[in-house]
Enzyme design. Structure first.
Site, PDB file in Angstrom:
ATOM      1  N   THR A 149       0.850  -1.200   0.000  1.00  8.18           N
ATOM      2  CA  THR A 149       0.000   0.000   0.000  1.00  8.18           C
ATOM      3  C   THR A 149       0.887   1.252   0.000  1.00  8.18           C
ATOM      4  O   THR A 149       2.108   1.160   0.126  1.00  8.18           O
ATOM      5  CB  THR A 149      -0.922   0.014   1.230  1.00  8.18           C
ATOM      6  OG1 THR A 149      -0.109  -0.063   2.410  1.00  8.18           O
ATOM      7  CG2 THR A 149      -1.892  -1.164   1.202  1.00  8.18           C
ATOM      8  N   ASN A 154      -6.386  -4.572   0.231  1.00  3.40           N
ATOM      9  CA  ASN A 154      -6.739  -5.584   1.236  1.00  3.40           C
ATOM     10  C   ASN A 154      -7.130  -6.869   0.519  1.00  3.40           C
ATOM     11  O   ASN A 154      -8.010  -6.873  -0.317  1.00  3.40           O
ATOM     12  CB  ASN A 154      -7.879  -5.105   2.139  1.00  3.40           C
ATOM     13  CG  ASN A 154      -7.985  -5.927   3.398  1.00  3.40           C
ATOM     14  OD1 ASN A 154      -8.158  -7.131   3.343  1.00  3.40           O
ATOM     15  ND2 ASN A 154      -7.861  -5.270   4.543  1.00  3.40           N
ATOM     16  N   MET A 155      -6.455  -7.961   0.863  1.00  7.00           N
ATOM     17  CA  MET A 155      -6.652  -9.237   0.165  1.00  7.00           C
ATOM     18  C   MET A 155      -7.672 -10.132   0.874  1.00  7.00           C
ATOM     19  O   MET A 155      -7.870 -11.271   0.460  1.00  7.00           O
ATOM     20  CB  MET A 155      -5.319 -10.003   0.098  1.00  7.00           C
ATOM     21  CG  MET A 155      -4.211  -9.280  -0.626  1.00  7.00           C
ATOM     22  SD  MET A 155      -4.394  -9.496  -2.393  1.00  7.00           S
ATOM     23  CE  MET A 155      -3.130  -8.380  -2.988  1.00  7.00           C
ATOM     24  N   HIS A 171      -4.353   0.883  12.907  1.00  8.43           N
ATOM     25  CA  HIS A 171      -3.314  -0.124  12.662  1.00  8.43           C
ATOM     26  C   HIS A 171      -2.212  -0.021  13.707  1.00  8.43           C
ATOM     27  O   HIS A 171      -2.077   0.993  14.395  1.00  8.43           O
ATOM     28  CB  HIS A 171      -2.689   0.082  11.275  1.00  8.43           C
ATOM     29  CG  HIS A 171      -3.545  -0.414  10.156  1.00  8.43           C
ATOM     30  ND1 HIS A 171      -4.519   0.364   9.581  1.00  8.43           N
ATOM     31  CD2 HIS A 171      -3.586  -1.610   9.511  1.00  8.43           C
ATOM     32  CE1 HIS A 171      -5.119  -0.328   8.624  1.00  8.43           C
ATOM     33  NE2 HIS A 171      -4.570  -1.534   8.559  1.00  8.43           N
ATOM     34  N   LYS A 215       3.107   0.807  11.078  1.00  9.90           N
ATOM     35  CA  LYS A 215       2.589   1.123   9.737  1.00  9.90           C
ATOM     36  C   LYS A 215       3.084   2.492   9.274  1.00  9.90           C
ATOM     37  O   LYS A 215       3.044   3.453  10.033  1.00  9.90           O
ATOM     38  CB  LYS A 215       1.060   1.057   9.720  1.00  9.90           C
ATOM     39  CG  LYS A 215       0.487   1.211   8.316  1.00  9.90           C
ATOM     40  CD  LYS A 215      -0.923   0.682   8.217  1.00  9.90           C
ATOM     41  CE  LYS A 215      -1.500   0.893   6.816  1.00  9.90           C
ATOM     42  NZ  LYS A 215      -0.746   0.143   5.790  1.00  9.90           N
TER      43      LYS A 215
HETATM   44  N1  LIG Z   1      -3.102  -5.710   0.792  1.00 14.46           N
HETATM   45  C1  LIG Z   1      -3.160  -6.339   1.976  1.00 14.46           C
HETATM   46  O1  LIG Z   1      -4.041  -7.199   2.222  1.00 14.46           O
HETATM   47  C2  LIG Z   1      -2.119  -6.038   2.984  1.00 14.46           C
HETATM   48  C3  LIG Z   1      -1.154  -5.121   2.704  1.00 14.46           C
HETATM   49  N2  LIG Z   1      -0.122  -4.894   3.564  1.00 14.46           N
HETATM   50  C4  LIG Z   1       0.907  -3.999   3.073  1.00 14.46           C
HETATM   51  O2  LIG Z   1       2.066  -4.777   2.769  1.00 14.46           O
HETATM   52  C5  LIG Z   1       3.228  -3.984   2.984  1.00 14.46           C
HETATM   53  C6  LIG Z   1       4.171  -4.722   3.923  1.00 14.46           C
HETATM   54  O3  LIG Z   1       3.573  -4.876   5.181  1.00 14.46           O
HETATM   55  P1  LIG Z   1       4.343  -5.622   6.376  1.00 14.46           P
HETATM   56  O4  LIG Z   1       4.653  -7.025   5.986  1.00 14.46           O
HETATM   57  O5  LIG Z   1       3.539  -5.371   7.585  1.00 14.46           O
HETATM   58  O6  LIG Z   1       5.689  -4.753   6.433  1.00 14.46           O
HETATM   59  P2  LIG Z   1       7.135  -5.168   6.923  1.00 14.46           P
HETATM   60  O7  LIG Z   1       7.924  -3.900   7.057  1.00 14.46           O
HETATM   61  O8  LIG Z   1       7.048  -6.117   8.070  1.00 14.46           O
HETATM   62  O9  LIG Z   1       7.722  -6.006   5.693  1.00 14.46           O
HETATM   63  C7  LIG Z   1       8.139  -5.454   4.459  1.00 14.46           C
HETATM   64  C8  LIG Z   1       9.288  -6.303   3.973  1.00 14.46           C
HETATM   65  O10 LIG Z   1       9.640  -5.906   2.641  1.00 14.46           O
HETATM   66  C9  LIG Z   1      11.055  -5.780   2.601  1.00 14.46           C
HETATM   67  N3  LIG Z   1      11.459  -4.938   1.499  1.00 14.46           N
HETATM   68  C10 LIG Z   1      11.440  -3.587   1.416  1.00 14.46           C
HETATM   69  N4  LIG Z   1      11.925  -3.194   0.219  1.00 14.46           N
HETATM   70  C11 LIG Z   1      12.252  -4.333  -0.450  1.00 14.46           C
HETATM   71  C12 LIG Z   1      12.853  -4.599  -1.727  1.00 14.46           C
HETATM   72  N5  LIG Z   1      13.201  -3.598  -2.547  1.00 14.46           N
HETATM   73  N6  LIG Z   1      13.059  -5.889  -2.107  1.00 14.46           N
HETATM   74  C13 LIG Z   1      12.739  -6.899  -1.284  1.00 14.46           C
HETATM   75  N7  LIG Z   1      12.190  -6.717  -0.043  1.00 14.46           N
HETATM   76  C14 LIG Z   1      11.957  -5.449   0.349  1.00 14.46           C
HETATM   77  C15 LIG Z   1      11.409  -5.218   3.976  1.00 14.46           C
HETATM   78  O11 LIG Z   1      12.785  -5.356   4.238  1.00 14.46           O
HETATM   79  P3  LIG Z   1      13.487  -4.332   5.293  1.00 14.46           P
HETATM   80  O12 LIG Z   1      12.802  -4.540   6.593  1.00 14.46           O
HETATM   81  O13 LIG Z   1      14.902  -4.795   5.288  1.00 14.46           O
HETATM   82  O14 LIG Z   1      13.285  -2.958   4.724  1.00 14.46           O
HETATM   83  C16 LIG Z   1      10.552  -6.117   4.849  1.00 14.46           C
HETATM   84  O15 LIG Z   1      11.146  -7.374   5.063  1.00 14.46           O
HETATM   85  C17 LIG Z   1       2.737  -2.630   3.502  1.00 14.46           C
HETATM   86  O16 LIG Z   1       2.617  -1.743   2.406  1.00 14.46           O
HETATM   87  C18 LIG Z   1       1.367  -2.963   4.071  1.00 14.46           C
HETATM   88  O17 LIG Z   1       0.499  -1.858   4.128  1.00 14.46           O
HETATM   89  C19 LIG Z   1      -0.019  -5.550   4.746  1.00 14.46           C
HETATM   90  C20 LIG Z   1      -0.967  -6.455   5.112  1.00 14.46           C
HETATM   91  C21 LIG Z   1      -2.097  -6.769   4.269  1.00 14.46           C
HETATM   92  O1  LIG Z   2       0.113  -2.372   7.042  1.00 17.04           O
HETATM   93  C1  LIG Z   2      -0.710  -3.233   7.440  1.00 17.04           C
HETATM   94  O2  LIG Z   2      -0.478  -3.949   8.431  1.00 17.04           O
HETATM   95  C2  LIG Z   2      -1.938  -3.427   6.665  1.00 17.04           C
HETATM   96  N1  LIG Z   2      -2.051  -2.795   5.551  1.00 17.04           N
HETATM   97  C3  LIG Z   2      -3.132  -2.844   4.645  1.00 17.04           C
HETATM   98  C4  LIG Z   2      -3.745  -1.467   4.514  1.00 17.04           C
HETATM   99  O3  LIG Z   2      -2.998  -0.482   4.347  1.00 17.04           O
HETATM  100  O4  LIG Z   2      -4.968  -1.367   4.532  1.00 17.04           O
HETATM  101  C5  LIG Z   2      -4.102  -3.957   4.935  1.00 17.04           C
HETATM  102  C6  LIG Z   2      -4.274  -4.307   6.379  1.00 17.04           C
HETATM  103  O5  LIG Z   2      -5.209  -3.448   6.953  1.00 17.04           O
HETATM  104  C7  LIG Z   2      -2.968  -4.376   7.142  1.00 17.04           C
END
Ligand SMILES: NC(=O)C1=CN([C@@H]2O[C@H](COP(=O)(O)OP(=O)(O)OC[C@H]3O[C@@H](n4cnc5c(N)ncnc54)[C@H](OP(=O)(O)O)[C@@H]3O)[C@@H](O)[C@H]2O)C=CC1
Ligand SMILES: O=C(O)C1=N[C@H](C(=O)O)C[C@H](O)C1
Length: 272
Positions: free
Chosen positions: A101, A125-126, A157, A161
């Protein structure tokens, strides 16, 4: 017998990456073939089993090389990474599931370009629940006129975030705008501070809370004179997002190149 879909999990060390590694291993028809992190990550070269992935698979940082041996990339990372991976996926006609996002309109335009070659599913959101909630909100917004009901989207959140409003809040805002037949950019009020004046009629307002370990909570409030409707979703476990993303990868593998939403994947899209 058909072969397993080979997956790369991008951002393997993240909150979503670890959840995906774990659940993909339990899902019939899917096989994790690459666990990717960014260049310079301290996880590079470690066994993906430490993140919940298959034993013996090493965490890699060369996405170009890893994408040579997969069918699909699942990506919950950061906008710059998602845009770069979409271009690589387009060159190889791969499935690219984007949960990231916080993308700017410029990022989204580059993802649209990549969808000429890649099968991209992108959603803020998936989860099944939120996508159904969006359908319900669209219907409610269509039924309740802007002169009588104000729409506000509230989200909370965890403290880590980095983007606001959340992708889900914006997805819900889009659904409300669609129901009202208006453009979200022209009607949204994303922050309020100071002497704001009275609420403009027809505005779609957003409010953001951050704190603790909250996985994700969203409420769409339709407020009228003397009554209020609240449509709420509470995520209790990141597995709901991961399961949706894995389902999207399997679904997209049999689609032509293009940009799809979770409503397409879940069969919730409104007929044209
Ligand atoms: N659409 C949906 O249903 C959902 C969406 N999200 C979204 O997903 C994203 C990630 O969330 P979350 O897992 O909580 O975040 P985290 O910060 O826990 O994880 C993100 C990961 O991506 C890595 N990363 C960053 N840049 C790169 C790159 N260029 N190549 C490879 N890896 C990379 C980070 O590494 P490092 O820490 O080293 O930077 C980290 O390991 C957010 O945008 C969130 O809003 C989250 C949950 C649900
Ligand atoms: O960053 C998160 O954790 C999440 N991100 C997504 C969002 O931006 O809506 C989906 C979920 O709510 C969790």
């Amino acid at each position: 017998m058909s072969e397993d879909l080979r997956l790369a999990i991008l951002g393997a060390g993240g909150r979503m990456g670890r959840t995906l590694l774990h659940l993909a291993g339990e899902t019939p028809g899917l096989r994790v073939a690459a666990a990717l992190e960014r260049e310079g990550s301290e996880l590079a070269g470690t066994d993906a089993a430490g993140l919940g992935g298959p034993p013996g698979l090493r965490v890699e940082t060369d996405a170009g090389a890893a994408l040579e041996r997969v069918d699909a990339v699942i990506d919950f990372t950061a906008p710059a990474a998602s845009v770069a991976i979409a271009a690589l996926a387009a060159r190889r006609g791969l499935v690219h599931v984007i949960g990231t996002t916080g993308c700017t309109p410029g990022d989204d335009a580059r993802i649209v370009e990549a969808a000429a070659g890649a099968r991209i599913v992108k959603s803020g959101n998936m989860s099944l629940g939120v996508n159904l909630l969006a359908v319900l909100l669209e219907e409610a917004a269509r039924a309740l006129p802007a002169e009588l009901f104000d729409i506000e989207i509230l989200e909370m959140h965890h403290r880590h975030k980095v983007d606001a409003p959340s992708g889900t809040a914006l997805l819900l805002g889009q659904a409300a705008a669609q129901g009202r037949g208006v453009d979200l950019d022209g009607t949204s009020v994303r922050v309020r501070d100071g002497h704001t004046g009275a609420r403009p009629q027809g505005a779609i307002g957003f409010a953001t809370l951050r704190g603790g370990s909250v996985v994700g909570e969203h409420a769409a409030i339709l407020a009228g004179e003397g009554e209020r409707i609240e449509l709420t979703h509470r995520a209790e476990d990141r597995a709901i997002f991961a399961r949706g993303a894995l389902r999207a990868a399997t679904w997209a593998a049999s689609q032509p190149p293009g940009l799809y939403s979770m409503r397409d994947v879940l069969g919730l899209a409104r007929p044209a």
